[in-house]
Design an enzyme around this catalytic site. Structure first.
Site, mmCIF file in Angstrom:
data_model
loop_
_atom_site.group_PDB
_atom_site.id
_atom_site.type_symbol
_atom_site.label_atom_id
_atom_site.label_comp_id
_atom_site.label_asym_id
_atom_site.label_seq_id
_atom_site.Cartn_x
_atom_site.Cartn_y
_atom_site.Cartn_z
ATOM 1 N N LYS A 14 1.611 -4.474 -6.487
ATOM 2 C CA LYS A 14 0.482 -5.405 -6.317
ATOM 3 C C LYS A 14 0.051 -5.466 -4.850
ATOM 4 C CE LYS A 14 2.794 -8.922 -8.078
ATOM 5 N NZ LYS A 14 4.077 -8.266 -8.449
ATOM 6 N N ARG A 89 0.875 -16.891 -12.365
ATOM 7 C CA ARG A 89 2.162 -16.383 -12.828
ATOM 8 C C ARG A 89 2.695 -17.161 -14.019
ATOM 9 N NH1 ARG A 89 4.101 -13.807 -7.891
ATOM 10 N NH2 ARG A 89 6.197 -13.097 -8.176
ATOM 11 N N ARG A 128 12.377 -1.169 -0.461
ATOM 12 C CA ARG A 128 11.156 -1.632 0.212
ATOM 13 C C ARG A 128 11.454 -2.111 1.631
ATOM 14 N NH1 ARG A 128 7.573 -6.072 -2.496
ATOM 15 N NH2 ARG A 128 9.577 -7.090 -2.758
ATOM 16 N N ARG A 161 13.025 -7.818 2.769
ATOM 17 C CA ARG A 161 12.792 -9.184 2.285
ATOM 18 C C ARG A 161 14.083 -9.825 1.790
ATOM 19 N NH1 ARG A 161 7.565 -9.448 -1.559
ATOM 20 N NH2 ARG A 161 8.995 -10.535 -2.955
ATOM 21 N N ARG A 172 14.349 -12.229 -10.755
ATOM 22 C CA ARG A 172 12.879 -12.167 -10.690
ATOM 23 C C ARG A 172 12.317 -11.444 -11.900
ATOM 24 N NH1 ARG A 172 12.556 -9.420 -5.072
ATOM 25 N NH2 ARG A 172 10.363 -9.083 -5.575
HETATM 26 P P1 AP5 Z 1 4.851 -3.733 -3.582
HETATM 27 O O1 AP5 Z 1 3.448 -3.299 -3.395
HETATM 28 O O2 AP5 Z 1 5.513 -4.530 -2.530
HETATM 29 O O3 AP5 Z 1 5.011 -4.455 -5.023
HETATM 30 P P2 AP5 Z 1 4.623 -5.928 -5.473
HETATM 31 O O4 AP5 Z 1 4.110 -5.801 -6.878
HETATM 32 O O5 AP5 Z 1 3.755 -6.578 -4.469
HETATM 33 O O6 AP5 Z 1 6.069 -6.553 -5.534
HETATM 34 P P3 AP5 Z 1 6.585 -7.976 -5.027
HETATM 35 O O7 AP5 Z 1 8.080 -7.860 -4.908
HETATM 36 O O8 AP5 Z 1 5.848 -8.429 -3.831
HETATM 37 O O9 AP5 Z 1 6.243 -8.855 -6.239
HETATM 38 P P4 AP5 Z 1 6.814 -10.232 -6.569
HETATM 39 O O10 AP5 Z 1 5.880 -10.644 -7.610
HETATM 40 O O11 AP5 Z 1 8.239 -10.214 -6.958
HETATM 41 O O12 AP5 Z 1 6.837 -11.006 -5.170
HETATM 42 P P5 AP5 Z 1 5.877 -12.093 -4.523
HETATM 43 O O13 AP5 Z 1 5.873 -11.887 -3.080
HETATM 44 O O14 AP5 Z 1 4.598 -12.135 -5.242
HETATM 45 O O15 AP5 Z 1 5.723 -2.420 -3.849
HETATM 46 C C1 AP5 Z 1 7.141 -2.492 -3.954
HETATM 47 C C2 AP5 Z 1 7.792 -1.255 -3.307
HETATM 48 O O16 AP5 Z 1 7.442 -0.109 -4.053
HETATM 49 C C3 AP5 Z 1 7.316 -0.971 -1.870
HETATM 50 O O17 AP5 Z 1 8.389 -0.499 -1.121
HETATM 51 C C4 AP5 Z 1 6.244 0.107 -2.037
HETATM 52 O O18 AP5 Z 1 6.150 0.943 -0.892
HETATM 53 C C5 AP5 Z 1 6.763 0.858 -3.253
HETATM 54 N N1 AP5 Z 1 5.700 1.420 -4.063
HETATM 55 C C6 AP5 Z 1 4.475 0.884 -4.340
HETATM 56 N N2 AP5 Z 1 3.764 1.696 -5.164
HETATM 57 C C7 AP5 Z 1 4.571 2.773 -5.428
HETATM 58 C C8 AP5 Z 1 4.419 3.953 -6.210
HETATM 59 N N3 AP5 Z 1 3.293 4.208 -6.897
HETATM 60 N N4 AP5 Z 1 5.454 4.831 -6.267
HETATM 61 C C9 AP5 Z 1 6.608 4.583 -5.571
HETATM 62 N N5 AP5 Z 1 6.806 3.486 -4.808
HETATM 63 C C10 AP5 Z 1 5.801 2.578 -4.732
HETATM 64 O O19 AP5 Z 1 6.659 -13.429 -4.853
HETATM 65 C C11 AP5 Z 1 7.893 -13.723 -4.237
HETATM 66 C C12 AP5 Z 1 8.414 -15.074 -4.695
HETATM 67 O O20 AP5 Z 1 7.493 -16.106 -4.310
HETATM 68 C C13 AP5 Z 1 8.548 -15.240 -6.212
HETATM 69 O O21 AP5 Z 1 9.791 -14.765 -6.675
HETATM 70 C C14 AP5 Z 1 8.404 -16.763 -6.353
HETATM 71 O O22 AP5 Z 1 9.594 -17.413 -6.017
HETATM 72 C C15 AP5 Z 1 7.362 -17.100 -5.312
HETATM 73 N N6 AP5 Z 1 5.990 -17.058 -5.836
HETATM 74 C C16 AP5 Z 1 4.982 -16.238 -5.458
HETATM 75 N N7 AP5 Z 1 3.865 -16.469 -6.157
HETATM 76 C C17 AP5 Z 1 4.166 -17.473 -7.024
HETATM 77 C C18 AP5 Z 1 3.428 -18.147 -8.029
HETATM 78 N N8 AP5 Z 1 2.152 -17.824 -8.309
HETATM 79 N N9 AP5 Z 1 4.055 -19.132 -8.722
HETATM 80 C C19 AP5 Z 1 5.335 -19.457 -8.464
HETATM 81 N N10 AP5 Z 1 6.095 -18.856 -7.537
HETATM 82 C C20 AP5 Z 1 5.520 -17.868 -6.812
HETATM 83 MG MG MG Z 2 3.938 -8.274 -3.187
#
Ligand code: AP5
Ligand code: MG
Ligand code: ZN
Length: 214
Positions: A14, A89, A128, A161, A172
């Site tokens: 994402k 979410r 990552r 992270r 997660r």
């Molecule tokens: P990346 O692009 O970082 O993936 P992502 O989908 O953004 O993954 P996140 O871990 O950020 O998602 P998340 O939903 O768990 O975390 P968030 O920060 O939103 O890619 C991942 C890795 O893969 C990278 O190393 C990249 O280089 C690699 N990659 C990408 N594309 C690739 C490909 N095609 N091939 C190979 N490798 C690839 O949330 C964190 C925490 O915040 C949550 O757990 C929760 O506690 C809280 N939170 C956030 N939003 C909410 C909400 N709306 N409601 C409640 N709690 C929330």
């Molecule tokens: Mg992300």
């Protein structure tokens, strides 16, 4: 008004794809995860509350994230559109977003569902690395920086992270299945959902996304 939702499990890409969309279409990336991590780093009241949920791989309470997004969508730079990365979410968050966009006269045009095999997600998250300066994203094997541990764009040291530990990642993924996956059904009814195969070359995945958006 190009309002976009990026839906997908942890590690689906994402953030990676949101940055590319933001650059080309000149609309802001709104990542609730990034905003919460910033609040944690700044030690704000909200950050202190959010940290305990994030460290467990759980979700931060709906009212907190809904408040953040509601404020953010009112900023001037969201006039032409925005990319929601990691929000909504839960079903209550999606319902709140419907109300907020309606009140602000904004529109969600498309919901992009990023699809990746579950076994690949763990590998992506364990490897990552993120730039502490400009937030550029890397992967130790899939997308390595030119110099180990250093950002290609700004030279700052890369970080891992706090929630990218195996146990936390598992939690997660469980929470994604339980709380977030039902949103696919929620948005199916709107006719706005498009699935995107999100495995393989990052540039090729983006090309598919850009085609849909154009
Ligand atoms: P990346 O692009 O970082 O993936 P992502 O989908 O953004 O993954 P996140 O871990 O950020 O998602 P998340 O939903 O768990 O975390 P968030 O920060 O939103 O890619 C991942 C890795 O893969 C990278 O190393 C990249 O280089 C690699 N990659 C990408 N594309 C690739 C490909 N095609 N091939 C190979 N490798 C690839 O949330 C964190 C925490 O915040 C949550 O757990 C929760 O506690 C809280 N939170 C956030 N939003 C909410 C909400 N709306 N409601 C409640 N709690 C929330
Ligand atoms: Mg992300
Ligand atoms: Zn950087």
């Amino acid at each position: 008004m190009l309002g976009i939702i990026l839906l997908g499990p942890p590690g689906a890409g994402k953030g990676t794809q949101a940055k590319k969309i933001s650059d080309e279409f000149a609309i802001p990336q709104i990542s609730t995860g990034d905003m919460l991590r910033e609040a944690v780093n700044n030690g704000t009241e909200m950050g202190k509350k959010a940290k305990s949920f994030m460290d467990q791989g759980g979700l931060v309470p709906d009212e907190v994230v809904i408040g953040i997004v509601k404020d953010r969508l009112q900023a001037k730079d969201c006039d032409k559109g925005f990319i929601l990365d990691g929000f909504p979410r839960t079903i209550p968050q999606a319902q709140a977003l419907d109300r907020v966009t309606n009140d602000l006269k904004k529109e969600i045009r498309v919901v992009l569902s990023l699809e990746v095999d579950e076994k690949e997600l763990m590998e992506r998250l364990c490897g990552r690395r993120t730039c502490a300066g400009c937030k550029a994203m890397y992967h130790v094997t899939f997308n390595p920086p030119k110099a180990e541990g250093k950002c290609d764009k700004c030279g700052t040291a890369l970080m891992q992270r706090d929630d990218d530990k195996e146990e936390t990642i598992k939690a997660r993924l469980v929470n994604y299945k339980k709380m977030t996956e039902p949103l696919l059904q929620y948005y199916k009814g709107t006719g706005k959902i498009r699935s995107v195969m999100a495995t393989g070359d990052i540039g090729r995945i983006y090309a598919n996304i850009a085609n849909i958006l154009r």
